[in-house]
Design an enzyme around this catalytic site. Structure first.
Site, mmCIF file in Angstrom:
data_model
loop_
_atom_site.group_PDB
_atom_site.id
_atom_site.type_symbol
_atom_site.label_atom_id
_atom_site.label_comp_id
_atom_site.label_asym_id
_atom_site.label_seq_id
_atom_site.Cartn_x
_atom_site.Cartn_y
_atom_site.Cartn_z
ATOM 1 N N PHE A 27 -21.703 -18.270 -24.325
ATOM 2 C CA PHE A 27 -20.750 -17.543 -23.481
ATOM 3 C C PHE A 27 -19.518 -17.255 -24.340
ATOM 4 O O PHE A 27 -18.621 -18.079 -24.468
ATOM 5 C CB PHE A 27 -20.372 -18.389 -22.257
ATOM 6 C CG PHE A 27 -19.773 -17.602 -21.119
ATOM 7 C CD1 PHE A 27 -20.544 -17.200 -20.048
ATOM 8 C CD2 PHE A 27 -18.422 -17.276 -21.118
ATOM 9 C CE1 PHE A 27 -19.993 -16.489 -18.987
ATOM 10 C CE2 PHE A 27 -17.862 -16.565 -20.067
ATOM 11 C CZ PHE A 27 -18.648 -16.170 -18.999
ATOM 12 N N ASP A 80 -12.393 -19.314 -19.997
ATOM 13 C CA ASP A 80 -13.401 -20.318 -19.716
ATOM 14 C C ASP A 80 -13.343 -21.468 -20.721
ATOM 15 O O ASP A 80 -13.328 -21.250 -21.928
ATOM 16 C CB ASP A 80 -14.783 -19.656 -19.762
ATOM 17 C CG ASP A 80 -15.811 -20.401 -18.953
ATOM 18 O OD1 ASP A 80 -15.889 -21.628 -19.115
ATOM 19 O OD2 ASP A 80 -16.527 -19.768 -18.169
ATOM 20 N N ASN A 129 -11.713 -7.774 -21.374
ATOM 21 C CA ASN A 129 -12.399 -8.776 -22.185
ATOM 22 C C ASN A 129 -13.793 -8.285 -22.560
ATOM 23 O O ASN A 129 -14.474 -7.652 -21.749
ATOM 24 C CB ASN A 129 -12.549 -10.096 -21.414
ATOM 25 C CG ASN A 129 -11.223 -10.740 -21.080
ATOM 26 O OD1 ASN A 129 -10.572 -11.325 -21.947
ATOM 27 N ND2 ASN A 129 -10.805 -10.639 -19.821
ATOM 28 N N PHE A 329 -14.939 -10.392 -13.242
ATOM 29 C CA PHE A 329 -15.624 -11.641 -13.559
ATOM 30 C C PHE A 329 -17.027 -11.393 -14.112
ATOM 31 O O PHE A 329 -17.851 -10.747 -13.461
ATOM 32 C CB PHE A 329 -15.724 -12.516 -12.306
ATOM 33 C CG PHE A 329 -14.414 -13.099 -11.871
ATOM 34 C CD1 PHE A 329 -14.103 -14.425 -12.138
ATOM 35 C CD2 PHE A 329 -13.477 -12.319 -11.212
ATOM 36 C CE1 PHE A 329 -12.889 -14.967 -11.743
ATOM 37 C CE2 PHE A 329 -12.256 -12.846 -10.805
ATOM 38 C CZ PHE A 329 -11.958 -14.176 -11.077
#
Length: 349
Positions: A27, A80, A129, A329
């Site tokens: 991730f 995150d 992002n 998200f």
């Protein structure tokens, strides 16, 4: 209130399962500020590569290294913890002398670059992002492949991810307790998290109800529409529906849903009646937002991942790359692909 896991899917509930965040390297998030450092000013922008590190923890460590108060270090958004992320931090360090930030050491962190900047980096002040995700142990390759193709065309619901509501929904539960007791909340962070969770949950519910209709992208009288990528909106009238529908189909315009709060929601007539009915039972959260003077706003109902591409390493492992605007998200994209498994699949900071 609809539980996050039960929110309506745009492409139907995925048929298969897959492992998300088997390790942090699966991730990867690269922050895109949308601008370059000025090269001068009393602030210093620092780009840091971090692995398994909490954003606030890194900010506090940076403040300690620079011998400044923690409030003098800011960032554009929480990233995150269970991931590899490139993130910008901003430290207020007046004076001509530039600290040697290459000497900053923290386990799991590496300073990539730094430069002076004229303005403080504020929360939300980023363009978006870039994500690189690896899904492992995919049980139904064909289903995931077709969903990726469909997402390129139709997008995904622009839900606020489960992270917004805290571990186990703790932020939303806090908002409900606050609404029910009317006890003053002094902690600024709790106030912010709880109010954000309340408004996000109401938005998600409105979108979930709209998705149950035949076509979520069908413009109705009184809808609030915004130019793609813009924040302002205007109200659709009956006379304009055909032309506005064409522009929505071309992705020039986006249909929005309410972020409820004080003041007018933005929709009118049929669209307003629908939104009010969708959250009619959530009176406590709505009253809380009005009482705390959180202004109503709008957010696009659908999200179109940009630069979406994917590569199957084998029949059970796929690498997916895409770019999302700030406030969106990645887990809301993954949710339309697979039923995720893994300890950290829904956990952020």
């Amino acid at each position: 209130m609809i539980e996050f896991d039960n929110l309506t899917y745009l492409h139907g509930k995925p048929q298969g399962t897959g492992l998300l965040k088997a390790n942090p390297e699966d991730f990867v998030v690269v922050e895109d500020l949308g601008f370059e450092p000025d090269g001068e000013g009393e602030h210093i922008l620092v780009r840091i590569l971090k692995n398994g590190c909490n954003t606030r923890f890194v900010a506090d460590a940076l403040a300690k290294f620079l011998k400044i108060h923690a409030r003098e270090v800011s960032f554009a958004g929480q990233k995150d913890k269970h991931a590899v992320t490139e993130q910008w931090f901003c430290a207020r360090v007046p004076g001509k002398e530039m600290p040697d930030l290459s000497a900053f050491q923290l386990e799991g962190c590496q300073v990539l670059e730094y430069a002076r900047h004229k303005r403080k980096l504020r929360l939300g002040a980023l363009k978006g992002n870039a994500f690189t995700l690896v899904l492992r142990d995919v049980s139904n390759r064909d289903d995931v492949e077709q969903r990726l193709i469909d997402i390129c065309v139709k997008g995904v619901p622009n839900y606020f991810g489960a992270q917004r509501f805290g571990i186990g929904g703790s932020n939303l539960q806090g908002a409900l307790r606050w609404a029910q007791t009317n006890t003053p909340v002094r902690d600024r962070n709790k106030r912010s998290f709880w109010l954000s969770a309340a408004r996000s949950a109401l938005f998600n519910q409105i979108v979930a109800e709209r998705l149950k209709k035949a076509d979520v992208n069908q413009v109705v009288d009184g809808d609030a529409l915004q130019l793609a990528g813009r924040g302002s909106w205007f109200v659709a009238t009956t006379e304009e529906l055909a032309e506005l529908q064409r522009r929505v189909n071309d992705k020039e315009l986006m249909i929005t849903a309410a972020l409820p709060g004080s003041g007018e929601w933005g929709t009118q007539r049929e669209a307003l009646a629908f939104e009010q009915a969708a959250v009619a039972e959530e009176t406590e959260l709505q009253t809380l937002l009005v009482r705390e003077k959180v202004e109503a706003a709008r957010r696009a109902m659908l999200l179109y991942p940009q630069q979406l591409s994917w590569n199957w390493w084998d029949d059970v492992t796929v690498e997916i790359r895409f770019w999302l605007p700030a406030g969106s998200f990645a887990t809301s994209v993954v949710r339309e692909l697979i039923n995720t498994t893994g300890e950290y699949a829904h956990i952020a900071e």
